[in-house]
Design an enzyme around this catalytic site. Sequence first.
Site, PDB file in Angstrom:
ATOM      1  N   ARG B  87      28.625  24.966  75.028  1.00  0.00           N
ATOM      2  CA  ARG B  87      28.781  26.417  74.932  1.00  0.00           C
ATOM      3  C   ARG B  87      27.529  27.135  75.443  1.00  0.00           C
ATOM      4  NH1 ARG B  87      32.716  24.065  74.165  1.00  0.00           N
ATOM      5  NH2 ARG B  87      34.469  24.544  72.784  1.00  0.00           N
ATOM      6  N   GLU B  90      27.643  26.905  79.152  1.00  0.00           N
ATOM      7  CA  GLU B  90      28.615  27.895  79.639  1.00  0.00           C
ATOM      8  C   GLU B  90      28.002  29.294  79.654  1.00  0.00           C
ATOM      9  OE1 GLU B  90      32.857  27.442  78.324  1.00  0.00           O
ATOM     10  OE2 GLU B  90      32.521  29.438  77.511  1.00  0.00           O
ATOM     11  N   SER B 113       9.517  32.740  81.038  1.00  0.00           N
ATOM     12  CA  SER B 113       8.989  31.382  80.906  1.00  0.00           C
ATOM     13  C   SER B 113       9.783  30.548  79.899  1.00  0.00           C
ATOM     14  CB  SER B 113       7.529  31.435  80.449  1.00  0.00           C
ATOM     15  OG  SER B 113       7.014  30.129  80.324  1.00  0.00           O
TER      16      SER B 113
END
Lengths: 146, 146, 146, 146, 146, 146, 146, 146, 146, 146
Positions: B87, B90, B113
């Site tokens: 997830r 995604e 960063s």
Amino acid sequence: MNKAEMKEAILEAKFEKGLKWSDIAKAAGLSAEYTCSACLGMNHLEKQNAEAVAEVLGLGNEISTELQRFPHKIWSQAIPTDPVIYRWYEMVGVYGETIKELINEKFGDGIMSAIDFTMNIDKQEDPKGDRVLVTISGKFLPYKSW
Amino acid sequence: MNKAEMKEAILEAKFEKGLKWSDIAKAAGLSAEYTCSACLGMNHLEKQNAEAVAEVLGLGNEISTELQRFPHKIWSQAIPTDPVIYRWYEMVGVYGETIKELINEKFGDGIMSAIDFTMNIDKQEDPKGDRVLVTISGKFLPYKSW
Amino acid sequence: MNKAEMKEAILEAKFEKGLKWSDIAKAAGLSAEYTCSACLGMNHLEKQNAEAVAEVLGLGNEISTELQRFPHKIWSQAIPTDPVIYRWYEMVGVYGETIKELINEKFGDGIMSAIDFTMNIDKQEDPKGDRVLVTISGKFLPYKSW
Amino acid sequence: MNKAEMKEAILEAKFEKGLKWSDIAKAAGLSAEYTCSACLGMNHLEKQNAEAVAEVLGLGNEISTELQRFPHKIWSQAIPTDPVIYRWYEMVGVYGETIKELINEKFGDGIMSAIDFTMNIDKQEDPKGDRVLVTISGKFLPYKSW
Amino acid sequence: MNKAEMKEAILEAKFEKGLKWSDIAKAAGLSAEYTCSACLGMNHLEKQNAEAVAEVLGLGNEISTELQRFPHKIWSQAIPTDPVIYRWYEMVGVYGETIKELINEKFGDGIMSAIDFTMNIDKQEDPKGDRVLVTISGKFLPYKSW
Amino acid sequence: MNKAEMKEAILEAKFEKGLKWSDIAKAAGLSAEYTCSACLGMNHLEKQNAEAVAEVLGLGNEISTELQRFPHKIWSQAIPTDPVIYRWYEMVGVYGETIKELINEKFGDGIMSAIDFTMNIDKQEDPKGDRVLVTISGKFLPYKSW
Amino acid sequence: MNKAEMKEAILEAKFEKGLKWSDIAKAAGLSAEYTCSACLGMNHLEKQNAEAVAEVLGLGNEISTELQRFPHKIWSQAIPTDPVIYRWYEMVGVYGETIKELINEKFGDGIMSAIDFTMNIDKQEDPKGDRVLVTISGKFLPYKSW
Amino acid sequence: MNKAEMKEAILEAKFEKGLKWSDIAKAAGLSAEYTCSACLGMNHLEKQNAEAVAEVLGLGNEISTELQRFPHKIWSQAIPTDPVIYRWYEMVGVYGETIKELINEKFGDGIMSAIDFTMNIDKQEDPKGDRVLVTISGKFLPYKSW
Amino acid sequence: MNKAEMKEAILEAKFEKGLKWSDIAKAAGLSAEYTCSACLGMNHLEKQNAEAVAEVLGLGNEISTELQRFPHKIWSQAIPTDPVIYRWYEMVGVYGETIKELINEKFGDGIMSAIDFTMNIDKQEDPKGDRVLVTISGKFLPYKSW
Amino acid sequence: MNKAEMKEAILEAKFEKGLKWSDIAKAAGLSAEYTCSACLGMNHLEKQNAEAVAEVLGLGNEISTELQRFPHKIWSQAIPTDPVIYRWYEMVGVYGETIKELINEKFGDGIMSAIDFTMNIDKQEDPKGDRVLVTISGKFLPYKSW
């Protein structure tokens, strides 16, 4: 018209009008993050929001209609190359298991939703160098047994 | 001993002692997130923190020494399969360009960063279903021309 | 206009005018390396530099505008095939761990930035065959615990 | 004994003796960079150098013999994940074409050798943050027509 | 004009004029192998050779200019599918380590250059079936220590 | 015993006895190239040859038996990383189409066999640097229509 | 005109004329299988056969010329997705080693040629469901030692 | 015991007893092709057949039991490297679309089953070189609409 | 016209006419699932059904003809990225072996056909959140021995 | 003990005791599908269920403990090769977009959960060949805007 053409038209209009994502978001009545993702073709907008976005950009009906269509979410680089996006990919690689351990410990077996989900990106001023502050909230979904 | 053996030993000891990551983190004097990532082999601890972690887990010198070594950060799945971690992958696929757009707009050309970086994972109680609240702060690094 | 079209237009104009990267860089007031990377679409230029580059190439406003846009850094070959670039990929494969060992030994746990970074490429004459001399300077960024 | 076992034995002995790569390199009469790469299994040493390295590490004949064997240079990650090494991969992706353009302009059609090649890694102190200074010298090899 | 368009134009002209690679090579004053590779976009020709090739093919200045440009050597199939080319890929897979063993034994640690390199392809008549005779000569490059 | 164990045993015995591939090949009554490839597990030997190889290496029956087994030719790196072998991969990438063009022109539509095939690797002394001379002869196989 | 355009033109003409592959093959004086593969761009036809194919399809000279060109055999899906073709891929995965075992047992060490090769596809009527009957004949090629 | 161990035990026993696949198949009362595939772990045998195979090989109960287990059909090389198997992969690449065209023309829209399927491999003597004759029969399965 | 153009034309006409898949399916006399898959180019329709679909959409003969052609079923993402489709991919990853275990237990060794196959997608209203109810029926095909 | 060892122990005990998944499921008080997936290491069981499963299998505490641990869901084949599982992968490839279209039409923009999810596999007797009937119910999750 498709999402890719819509995205190009929006980015061009935004550049020419000198608008910021926050300006467009204000018109949409949504966050800059969600509005931006919809303009890039990764989410859809409801009719009213879509029309407001098209209007503030000086774009016509076609754009508004396309913004309302449900997108196919497709990205072509399994491992992104742009440094901004790669750093996030790296973060998932380095901290993915840590995230899983802590979610499991605090909530039980389940996941953090990427659908019922919000993300905000803010600027945190800092004398040692400004920082990007990201706040993500995703619904916990427990695994269901049956 | 290597990082993989260290990780296994720590997870076993943690399970047997019934400790939480927050307990171990308290001993280390660091956040649960960073401490957990070090115990999983993705970060190192300074001598004092490493010894405290080994002690609270009832583990010996070898573990403490290994915790201090600088890790090679390696993950074997370019696209993770576990749903918790996927997830997040995604999310990077769907919102990566949005993140880039908004960082560029607020800070100029540069990156957030993944090294000078903190992440916190909290539980947000909600009657419609508890939520995972993640707060990430990364230093903005502008591209340098020369 | 996009970065790919800009790159093509610049390379053509450079060829027709018989300019060298060092000529264009002088106009930009930057190094040949950075200027070249911006002209190839991998970095952006500030307004003043971009206009100077467009002017020396005899190109118009569109080019100058495009040079100022922040690029999406994308390369399509995970493993490059051109022998010049592959040799650098090979160098990273063969010496990557060595670089890590020596940076870690001299600086502690952290990385060498590819953002706050400069690179210079010079010709070193040598009777046994000229050599390419590359000097790279990257800021050390220590891992942060929290 | 193979290169992987040799590497492990050397890293362990180095750690226990508290030696630095520069100490081992001094014994070998070579640079720290080349010596380190040979100890990691990516280059070979001549007999005399190999024996000196084994001796300073308090290791026996087997290590010296293995150091002299010509290595098969193998890396398993087409795209490295450790951030130190990835940043170099990224540098090749972002600046690869720039390097090619400048080498071609200064030397003609050909490549920079990764075989007849030296690399040095130094610390450059800087009040705004220390920098890693890398100097690479590779022989130019012109393409041959026939 | 780019290398792909140049290649197409040359193949078409060669077909229409009924020329062989050896005819074109004779005009160029180079081998058929090198000339062919340049016409396919994988090498460049010096001005004089390029003009001779363009002339024998009845093609204009644009082709001659493009033949002189230094190519980006790119192939899109990591594992080639055409049977002629695949058999060579297979040969590298089956005999690669053998080649390395024998080069190392005869020359020491180093490589056979693919840059300072010639290749000739001849027909060897044989009553049991004609044979393709390929002769490759590559400069030995010893690894350099420093 | 399998081919991998056989290979390891042969390489060790060869090293201890200080034999060259040409010594082993002489015992086998075959070329150094074919003998080496069989010892590395990529070809099989007939009984008599296999026994001669085992004998010269001071190895027993098991090795001789294994040398006679028909190998499964497997390589794990689709794109080889060792520089010696990679240069050959590169050669196929750069010159593959050229090879196809010239074979097609000289022989008609068909391929050069990688099965009915010989390869010889020789040292060509040269004041400008010794060269590796490789001679490959493969039977031409015309495509059959039906 | 290239092979892809030729294929499209042939398929369209075949559809409009209501021809079957066997009709076209009869004109060509070859099997339906070979003729079809040539029309799809995976083999070439001799002049006379090519002209007959073009004629029966009512297509002109360009098609006939293109049918005579030697094809580059390229397929873009390493693992085919269409179920008809995937089942063959699966068959190779499941029975590949079996095929190798039986060929080796019956013929010795060598391969079955995919060049000197014929394939026929027939309909076998069967009350329990018709069957596809495929007959493949490939020349055995023994490995050659030298 | 698992399928991989079973396979190894069977191949060893077969070699020591000097049996051919046809001998084992006769014991099983099945074809050599199916029996071989089951012994390699790619199919299962019914109890009676499995016991007969184990007996003829002089192997015990464990082998017979394992032969009866339903296999997970797994192959690790998406593109096979062994030349025998690769040639079949190539055949699918070159003739896959031809097979589809002819099946569709003769049977309608549907596939040839790789489950209800037989394959026979025979030796066809030929003065110009023996040939491998393969006969495959697969049930046609029409696509079902609903 | 090809399947991709057909799909685009159908989706546009469907949107403009405000039709649902169930409306189009009713015209076709087939299920919404099968009709939709044919309109997306993944199945074909018989003449009568195709004409009815074209008519209800107000599209001409070309669409009807194209709907009748047998498709090449091709998908370009080995791992789908759109969340709706990825969740199904994940389901196959997580439950694939479970499905195999249960089919094998209930039916014996064999597969569930993806050709002789139906799928229905329904809405299941639920106060805790509506559910998608999918019913799939595939013919069991036993492995055949021979 | 880890999940892989647990799985092996459970499958062995199940085989020896001659149990079916439905027997084990009955002990667990859960469906055969969920119980099986937990035994294969892809889900966890609550304490009480885990102990019942261990008991019915005659296995001890270690198994029960391991069954309660939250799994890392990992599969190593991006494209599965076993035909049972591949057919499901194919189904996702062929019908994935259809599923998305119909879910979007019936529910709006969102996904079907693979977490709040049930799956049942039944045998449907049929004179033309038994069928596998699969019923899947997944909660609809609408995309959230913010």
